[in-house]
Design a protein around this motif. Structure first.
Motif, PDB file in Angstrom:
ATOM      1  N   TYR B 365      31.038 -10.465 -11.982  1.00  0.00           N
ATOM      2  CA  TYR B 365      30.589 -11.553 -12.841  1.00  0.00           C
ATOM      3  C   TYR B 365      31.121 -11.270 -14.246  1.00  0.00           C
ATOM      4  O   TYR B 365      30.938 -10.184 -14.769  1.00  0.00           O
ATOM      5  CB  TYR B 365      29.064 -11.666 -12.886  1.00  0.00           C
ATOM      6  CG  TYR B 365      28.619 -12.562 -14.023  1.00  0.00           C
ATOM      7  CD1 TYR B 365      28.687 -13.943 -13.884  1.00  0.00           C
ATOM      8  CD2 TYR B 365      28.204 -12.036 -15.238  1.00  0.00           C
ATOM      9  CE1 TYR B 365      28.350 -14.777 -14.934  1.00  0.00           C
ATOM     10  CE2 TYR B 365      27.871 -12.866 -16.302  1.00  0.00           C
ATOM     11  CZ  TYR B 365      27.943 -14.237 -16.138  1.00  0.00           C
ATOM     12  OH  TYR B 365      27.627 -15.061 -17.191  1.00  0.00           O
ATOM     13  N   CYS B 384      22.340 -13.468 -13.335  1.00  0.00           N
ATOM     14  CA  CYS B 384      23.361 -13.110 -12.353  1.00  0.00           C
ATOM     15  C   CYS B 384      22.828 -12.105 -11.354  1.00  0.00           C
ATOM     16  O   CYS B 384      22.315 -11.054 -11.715  1.00  0.00           O
ATOM     17  CB  CYS B 384      24.676 -12.673 -12.961  1.00  0.00           C
ATOM     18  SG  CYS B 384      24.579 -11.581 -14.333  1.00  0.00           S
ATOM     19  N   ASP B 385      22.905 -12.519 -10.116  1.00  0.00           N
ATOM     20  CA  ASP B 385      22.376 -11.715  -9.024  1.00  0.00           C
ATOM     21  C   ASP B 385      23.500 -11.333  -8.077  1.00  0.00           C
ATOM     22  O   ASP B 385      24.321 -12.165  -7.705  1.00  0.00           O
ATOM     23  CB  ASP B 385      21.325 -12.512  -8.242  1.00  0.00           C
ATOM     24  CG  ASP B 385      20.132 -12.884  -9.110  1.00  0.00           C
ATOM     25  OD1 ASP B 385      19.786 -12.086 -10.005  1.00  0.00           O
ATOM     26  OD2 ASP B 385      19.568 -13.966  -8.900  1.00  0.00           O
ATOM     27  N   THR B 397      29.248  -6.397 -13.287  1.00  0.00           N
ATOM     28  CA  THR B 397      28.796  -7.454 -14.179  1.00  0.00           C
ATOM     29  C   THR B 397      29.316  -7.177 -15.588  1.00  0.00           C
ATOM     30  O   THR B 397      29.132  -6.076 -16.107  1.00  0.00           O
ATOM     31  CB  THR B 397      27.256  -7.507 -14.207  1.00  0.00           C
ATOM     32  OG1 THR B 397      26.805  -7.615 -12.866  1.00  0.00           O
ATOM     33  CG2 THR B 397      26.758  -8.692 -14.981  1.00  0.00           C
ATOM     34  N   HIS B 412      18.717 -13.203 -20.559  1.00  0.00           N
ATOM     35  CA  HIS B 412      19.678 -12.692 -19.588  1.00  0.00           C
ATOM     36  C   HIS B 412      18.946 -11.897 -18.517  1.00  0.00           C
ATOM     37  O   HIS B 412      18.189 -11.005 -18.819  1.00  0.00           O
ATOM     38  CB  HIS B 412      20.722 -11.798 -20.278  1.00  0.00           C
ATOM     39  CG  HIS B 412      21.796 -11.342 -19.355  1.00  0.00           C
ATOM     40  ND1 HIS B 412      23.042 -11.922 -19.316  1.00  0.00           N
ATOM     41  CD2 HIS B 412      21.793 -10.406 -18.388  1.00  0.00           C
ATOM     42  CE1 HIS B 412      23.761 -11.340 -18.382  1.00  0.00           C
ATOM     43  NE2 HIS B 412      23.022 -10.416 -17.800  1.00  0.00           N
ATOM     44  N   GLU B 413      19.162 -12.271 -17.273  1.00  0.00           N
ATOM     45  CA  GLU B 413      18.562 -11.519 -16.167  1.00  0.00           C
ATOM     46  C   GLU B 413      19.671 -11.133 -15.213  1.00  0.00           C
ATOM     47  O   GLU B 413      20.547 -11.931 -14.933  1.00  0.00           O
ATOM     48  CB  GLU B 413      17.582 -12.395 -15.372  1.00  0.00           C
ATOM     49  CG  GLU B 413      16.326 -12.753 -16.101  1.00  0.00           C
ATOM     50  CD  GLU B 413      15.530 -13.812 -15.319  1.00  0.00           C
ATOM     51  OE1 GLU B 413      15.783 -13.989 -14.118  1.00  0.00           O
ATOM     52  OE2 GLU B 413      14.680 -14.441 -15.943  1.00  0.00           O
ATOM     53  N   ALA B 414      19.609  -9.934 -14.737  1.00  0.00           N
ATOM     54  CA  ALA B 414      20.611  -9.533 -13.753  1.00  0.00           C
ATOM     55  C   ALA B 414      19.955  -8.655 -12.699  1.00  0.00           C
ATOM     56  O   ALA B 414      19.126  -7.809 -13.016  1.00  0.00           O
ATOM     57  CB  ALA B 414      21.747  -8.774 -14.429  1.00  0.00           C
TER      58      ALA B 414
END
Lengths: 256, 474
Positions: B365, B384-385, B397, B412-414
């Protein structure tokens, strides 16, 4: 009959269960009790076929260890054990994101009750009928209908997860069911509805039930025909339903 | 979409790489094929064949020079396998674009029949463009839409029929110097879609373009330009496939979209190139006040993909959305993501990226959120997973945030997850075999994106992913 013979279970190099013999007949309720670390949950996982638990026959190497109605199941994968009619209600059900409960239950129903049937089924429900049936069951468990549209066990409370295990049990309709500490972390009302639901369906469908529990309280609503006490990986005591009450009063230690 | 069984093609140049149902090819029967490699002469020839106005030829030649000067990207995926001298930059397989499938040359029509395009058109599409090699060979638009003034045609046709409009917008959002591959595309572009939706017109059925590479070492460089006028709406869908060859092909497109005040554009891509295609695409949208741009991007195929659909939010309250799914299997590198540039107050954006890597594939990503001074009260959320199916595969990422305004919100989450033994056991203990259990977990993982697709595409996407996963267990 669910039959277990000379069951030895290892996790890594450690022996957890050291030679268990146990039977559960159709329509019978057998309780497995014991202190923490006695190997109760290991017994549940080993029967259901969790890959972490390596099973072997303690006395007769290569001989069968677990049979369901005469069919050996200890050498087959968990899905095939399920096909033989085994259902495990988990202590810690896992979440599957994006898989809705509705979709999951329908796939489970098709897989185990329609596709697995050897004879053509005239009583198979359509999706619409099935949804209605599931809603009725959900209501009977005092479970919020909104949960059916959510991801499986994702963000569910402890009680909701346990009730969902029972909802799955009702849809699955197994021949033998293992309840692994289904009573842990439940309030009195939830415990009662779960225990009574299992007692009713087990009686109606002549299911064999293996109840793994720490406490006697679930057995007030789900009467055990027999009680077995596990300690350090061995059966140390067995008796009638009365044994559970004695344990409740005096604890495990005093029963040595 | 219609199904068909994989057909064995008797072609010695072919090498079967896995189960790829679009891997067939047709014998080449070209009207014109430029020689291998890129030169000023090739650029001149392309422009001459197309009978282009002088400004476009000049533009091409300037871009060709730019291409030569610019270095290869020093970041992202490994592009060292691209041999620019070995590629055919222009192949014309049909004399002209047809309005009826019956008039399309038989081999080409057979290809699209097998891809299920004419059938899909009958059922649920408002218009179709089919590009075969370098040129658009088929085009249609429902009469009710053309009556409303909607334009949906090939870029080459647009340059002839609407030269002012093309000149006004072409290359203004993605200039030739943007990156090496934008320069390449500007020099040798051919085909692609041109869409204009007039003020207030809402196109309620998707318009679809289908890109097909047929010959080996082919370079496809389509150029798409869309202008969605004030208050209008369109959903554009593109699909891409190619035959399987043992040598590589190149697909390098440029897509420019202008979303005017209060308009909305949704652009869906299901990219399923065969695993010998380098897919290097620049996509950008400029969104005015209260406008909405949505990129839905599915990357399943290709050897290498580098693609970061972008939204430039220039008007107040403009909204941009990038939803992407990437599946990286054996030998594949999906380097995908998105960019949101906030230039005006109260603009909002959302990037949701889901990647699955398996059988040694690599998914990355790469994203940018930029908030310039003055973009007050703007908000952006990035999720983004990554799901990794086995130990051979990897996921990376690379998020970049450039915030030059204090009054903004950025989330932002990952997550990175593996399919756990506990999840598999849980589902298997309910009677599902290992493959079914894995598919249930993967389908659940991408569900937030799949639910945004029209029914027909979501079914197809799930099917393609399950096909790619087959045999991945164990």
């Amino acid at each position: 009959m669910l039959k277990i013979k000379n069951l030895l279970v290892k996790v890594g190099e450690k022996v957890i269960l050291n030679g268990i013999d146990l039977t559960v007949k159709s329509g019978e309720v057998v309780a497995v009790m014991g202190p923490n670390g006695s190997g109760k949950s290991t017994l549940a996982y080993a029967i259901a076929g969790h890959p972490k638990y390596q099973t072997s026959n303690k006395k007769e190497k290569n001989n069968w260890i677990i049979k369901i109605d005469g069919e050996r199941i200890d050498d087959i994968s968990p899905d095939l054990r399920a096909k033989e009619g085994l259902f495990l209600a988990n202590q810690y059900p896992v979440a599957i994101f994006g898989l809705t409960v509705n979709s999951f239950l329908w796939q489970m129903y098709k897989k185990n009750r329609i596709a697995a049937s050897k004879t053509p089924r005239n009583d198979a429900m359509s999706l619409v009928e099935f949804r209605k049936y599931v809603e009725e069951l959900t209501n009977s468990l005092n479970l919020n209908l909104d949960l059916l549209k959510r991801s499986l066990n994702d963000g569910f409370s402890g009680g909701e997860k346990k009730k969902l295990e029972i909802l799955q049990l009702l849809v699955f309709c197994p021949k033998y069911v293992i309840l692994d500490e289904i009573d842990s972390g439940l309030d009195v009302d939830a415990l009662k509805v779960i225990a009574q639901t299992v007692a009713k369906v087990a009686k109606e469908k002549k299911m064999g039930v293996l109840v793994i529990t720490h406490y006697n309280r679930i057995l007030k609503y789900l009467k055990a025909d027999r009680v077995i006490v596990l300690e350090k990986g061995k059966i140390v005591k067995s008796g009638t339903g009365k044994l559970a009450e004695e344990i409740e009063v005096s604890g495990y230690k005093n029963n040595d | 979409m219609t199904r068909f069984a994989p057909v064995k093609v008797d072609n010695k140049e072919k090498e079967v790489i896995g189960e790829y149902k679009y891997g067939f090819s047709m014998p080449e029967d070209n009207v014109f094929k430029a020689e291998r490699g890129l030169s000023e002469e090739v650029v001149q020839i392309i422009s001459k064949i197309k009978k282009e106005p002088e400004w476009m030829l000049k533009n091409r030649l300037a871009a060709f020079e730019k291409f030569g000067e610019m270095p290869m990207p020093s970041w992202g995926a490994d592009l060292s396998g691209i041999n620019f001298a070995n590629i055919f930059y222009y192949v014309k397989a049909s004399q002209k674009m047809e309005k009826s499938w019956d008039d399309v040359p038989a081999d080409i029509k057979t290809t699209y029949d097998r891809l299920g395009i004419p059938e899909a058109e009958k059922q649920y599409l408002g218009g179709v463009k089919a590009q075969y090699e370098s040129e658009v060979v088929y085009g249609s638009l429902m009469k009710k839409y053309s009556d409303l003034g909607i334009i949906f045609c090939g870029m080459d046709e647009a340059l002839k029929k609407y030269p002012e409009m093309v000149k006004k917008y072409f290359g203004t959002l993605i200039p030739m110097g943007d990156n090496k591959f934008a320069a390449l595309n500007t020099a040798v572009w051919s085909g692609g879609s041109f869409i204009y939706v007039p003020k207030g017109v809402k196109v309620d059925m998707p318009l679809q373009a289908y890109f097909r590479i047929n010959s080996a070492n082919m370079g496809q460089f389509e150029r798409t330009l869309m202008i969605i006028d004030e208050g209008a709406f369109v959903h554009y869908v593109e699909g891409c496939t190619a035959p399987i060859y043992s040598t590589d092909s190149l697909h390098s497109a440029v897509v420019e979209i202008f979303v005017k005040k209060g308009a909305r554009c949704r652009y869906t891509t299901i990219q399923n190139w065969s695993t010998n295609v380098y897919n290097l695409v620049t996509k950008r949208a400029r969104v005015e006040e209260d406008g909405v741009m949505e990129w839905i991007d599915g990357n399943l195929g290709s050897k290498v993909t580098m693609k970061y659909p972008s939204v430039v939010l220039v008007g107040k309250r403009a909204h941009g959305e990038i939803l992407s799914v990437a599946v990286a299997g054996k030998g594949q590198h999906q380097d995908a993501g998105g960019k949101c540039i906030h230039l005006a107050p109260e603009t909002t954006s959302r990037i949701i990226s889901k990647s699955i890597s398996l059988k040694g594939g690599q998914a990355s990503y790469r994203g940018l959120v930029q908030m310039n001074l003055g973009a007050k009260k703007s908000r952006s959320k990035v999720v983004c997973d990554a799901l990794i199916l086995d130990k051979k595969s990897r996921s990376d990422t690379y998020p970049v945030n450039k915030i030059n305004e204090s009054e903004v919100t950025l989330e932002h989450e990952a997550t990175v997850s593996k399919i756990g033994e506990e999840q598999l056991f849980y589902l298997m203990s309910r009677g599902f075999d290992e493959h079914e259990a894995e598919a249930m977990i993967v389908n659940g993982f991408i569900e937030p994106i799949v639910k945004e697709l029209p029914m027909e595409y979501s079914v197809e996407l799930n099917r393609l992913i399950n096909l790619q996963m087959e045999g991945s267990v164990g």
